[in-house]
Design an enzyme around this catalytic site. Structure first.
Site, mmCIF file in Angstrom:
data_model
loop_
_atom_site.group_PDB
_atom_site.id
_atom_site.type_symbol
_atom_site.label_atom_id
_atom_site.label_comp_id
_atom_site.label_asym_id
_atom_site.label_seq_id
_atom_site.Cartn_x
_atom_site.Cartn_y
_atom_site.Cartn_z
ATOM 1 C CD GLU A 1 34.099 29.132 34.460
ATOM 2 O OE1 GLU A 1 34.901 29.966 34.011
ATOM 3 O OE2 GLU A 1 34.297 28.475 35.504
ATOM 4 N NE ARG B 1 38.023 37.201 33.746
ATOM 5 C CZ ARG B 1 38.359 36.340 34.698
ATOM 6 N NH1 ARG B 1 37.911 36.509 35.935
ATOM 7 N NH2 ARG B 1 39.144 35.317 34.434
HETATM 8 C C1 LIG Z 1 37.885 31.960 39.517
HETATM 9 C C2 LIG Z 1 39.214 31.601 38.931
HETATM 10 C C3 LIG Z 1 40.386 31.963 39.823
HETATM 11 C C4 LIG Z 1 41.602 31.172 39.393
HETATM 12 O O1 LIG Z 1 41.936 31.479 38.052
HETATM 13 C C5 LIG Z 1 43.338 31.547 37.948
HETATM 14 N N1 LIG Z 1 43.661 32.406 36.803
HETATM 15 C C6 LIG Z 1 43.116 33.606 36.523
HETATM 16 N N2 LIG Z 1 43.651 34.094 35.388
HETATM 17 C C7 LIG Z 1 44.559 33.175 34.952
HETATM 18 C C8 LIG Z 1 45.428 33.083 33.836
HETATM 19 N N3 LIG Z 1 45.477 34.073 32.918
HETATM 20 N N4 LIG Z 1 46.208 31.981 33.690
HETATM 21 C C9 LIG Z 1 46.138 30.984 34.614
HETATM 22 N N5 LIG Z 1 45.337 31.003 35.696
HETATM 23 C C10 LIG Z 1 44.560 32.091 35.856
HETATM 24 C C11 LIG Z 1 43.782 32.102 39.285
HETATM 25 O O2 LIG Z 1 45.111 31.763 39.549
HETATM 26 C C12 LIG Z 1 42.837 31.420 40.228
HETATM 27 O O3 LIG Z 1 43.387 30.145 40.530
#
Ligand SMILES: CCC[C@H]1O[C@@H](n2cnc3c(N)ncnc32)[C@H](O)[C@@H]1O
Length: 483
Positions: free
Chosen positions: A171, A100
């Protein structure tokens, strides 16, 4: 760099592209015509935009988790588990933090360390390092559409590799992946770089390949009033449409009051279509996504399921085309596949049970919709005015003037003078409007709503309410009551 809301000319696009594809070795494998031919062979049931259009026509709410791990085979195993066990309708590929921030050397190390450790040491899938053929292996190994989810201010190479790699949805945006995600990246730079992203998607569209685009709706994900996230979503949709994007999912982070959230989803769709048509983009398909509560979560997994289920119910009653699911591990970190699947299944249960119930339009709902539309129009129309007819220029000036001001954003590009708090019913209102270009009526509406709560709680309206509300859901409440 001259920033104008105008479709990028081919000569400029191609000159930028030469530099972009040199940023990492896997960029060398990008061949646009070959990628178009590859996409033409993707079966319809695996094309993201087709599945969204079908859901919109059927009035169905599709369920999508977030998920991403370092190694290809483990990522494929995870995605198939989320479909077969979790019953996910749509899949993500969540990209890791190094990628990122264009830190591909560290992503490479993360891959190597993950191989040695036998588990993922990255918090997502390093798609640029894996490259086109391994991205295609991911997409060919699952049987539902897959979307690239991330938070990348400069996402140009990531787009080139992942779209050539067979992903059919992407996205992000130049505002929504800058202001909530970074401290001091100039906004004109990220808006410009995302014009490249959207122009590339537009070129695929012109070659007959529809790639769905989803501006990142929730922004900072904490008490963001609907008019703020709507304004950014509409602006990013207009910027994308100018570059030739034809299929857009606009998003919103659930706030927690059912009437407000339903009003938010319904006005988001109608306002986005209104502004697209106003500027002559007649053939853009608009769908919506509700993100289950993006703020602080309860540690207790049973309580976390309560929050997840409330988000599922809200998405279904709002008639959102898609809902992004949280997991009971939200308060801890990256979820196990089992926890991820359980959040999806809980959501599926609510969405299926509520499929046959429609939220009847009641007077409160109409008032809430009217308020959101009036507030959003104030912000977007002032932004257009500030740009003397150029939306991109207007957006830069709107942030400088605090006309767009995203609560709790880390970016120095953001004024940070607006403070939201919940009213006595848990709806998110403005405790402080700062420089938002609202009418006096709108300002009075919010003041009166906050006064109602202050009187009920027998305390003054104060910033303490903001703090109490930020922690409330994690503590099992919605409104941050004083005791
Ligand atoms: C803006 C996004 C935040 C959300 O994005 C989730 N999140 C981030 N990285 C992963 C991942 N590798 N696998 C599952 N969920 C993921 C976080 O928990 C939070 O809810």
């Amino acid at each position: 760099m001259e920033l104008k809301n105008k479709k990028l000319e081919d000569e400029l696009f191609n000159s930028i592209r030469q530099d972009v594809l040199l940023q990492w070795s896997t960029g060398n494998d990008v061949d646009f015509d070959e990628a178009v031919a590859y996409h033409k062979e993707i079966p319809k049931h695996k094309v993201f935009s087709d599945k969204l259009i079908e859901a919109k026509e059927q009035g169905n709410t599709l369920i999508q988790p977030r998920a991403g791990v370092a190694l290809v085979d483990k990522h494929i195993e995870l995605l198939n588990y989320l479909v077969n066990e979790g019953e996910a309708d749509l899949l993500p590929t969540t990209i890791d933090s190094y990628t990122r921030h264009n830190r591909y050397h560290e992503a490479e190390e993360g891959i190597n360390e993950s191989r040695k450790a036998g588990r993922s040491l990255l918090n997502g899938f390093p798609a640029v390092n894996h490259g086109i053929s391994l991205c295609r292996k991911v997409n060919e190994s699952v049987n539902v559409p897959v979307q690239v989810r991330h938070g990348t201010p400069d996402a140009r190479l990531l787009t080139e590799v992942t779209i050539a790699g067979g992903f059919t949805s992407y996205e992000g945006g130049g505002i929504s992946y800058n202001i909530p995600y970074s401290k001091n990246i100039p906004l004109d730079k990220t808006i410009y770089d995302w014009q490249y992203v959207d122009r590339l998607i537009g070129k695929y569209e012109e070659a007959g390949i529809t790639i769905n685009r989803e501006p990142f709706g929730p922004l900072t994900g904490t008490l963001v009033p609907p008019c703020i996230s709507h304004s950014v979503a509409i602006i990013e949709s207009l910027l994308a449409a100018e570059q030739g994007v034809k299929n857009i999912t606009v998003g919103y982070g659930q706030c927690g009051n059912l009437i407000q959230d339903i009003a938010a989803i319904r006005t988001l769709e109608s306002l986005t279509e209104e502004y697209l048509h106003k500027f002559g983009y007649e053939d853009v398909v608009v769908t919506t996504v509700l993100h289950q509560w993006m703020g602080g979560f309860p540690q207790d997994e049973s309580k976390a399921f309560g929050v997840i289920s409330w988000g599922a119910a809200t998405a279904a009653l709002a008639g959102a085309t898609k809902v992004i699911v949280k997991t009971p591990h939200e308060a801890m970190g990256v979820p196990t596949k089992e926890a991820n699947a359980s959040g999806i299944k809980a959501t599926k249960q609510l969405v299926t049970m509520l499929r046959d119930q429609q939220m009847v339009s009641i007077s409160d709902l109409k008032l809430e919709k009217d308020m959101i539309m009036a507030e959003t129009r104030c912000i977007v129309d002032k932004t257009l005015e500030l740009g003397d007819g150029d939306l991109a220029e207007g957006t830069i000036r709107a942030f400088q003037a605090g006309v767009i001001d995203i609560p709790f954003a880390p970016s120095r590009q953001n004024a940070g003078k607006v403070f939201p708090a919940r009213d006595n019913t848990g709806a998110v209102r403005f405790l402080e409007c700062a420089h938002l270009p609202f009418t006096q009526d709108i300002k009075s509406y919010h003041h009166d709503k906050m006064k109602e709560r202050a009187d009920y709680e027998k305390r003054d309206m104060s910033f303490q309410m903001v703090i109490d509300d930020i922690y409330a859901i994690g503590k099992g409440k919605l409104v941050g009551r004083p005791r």
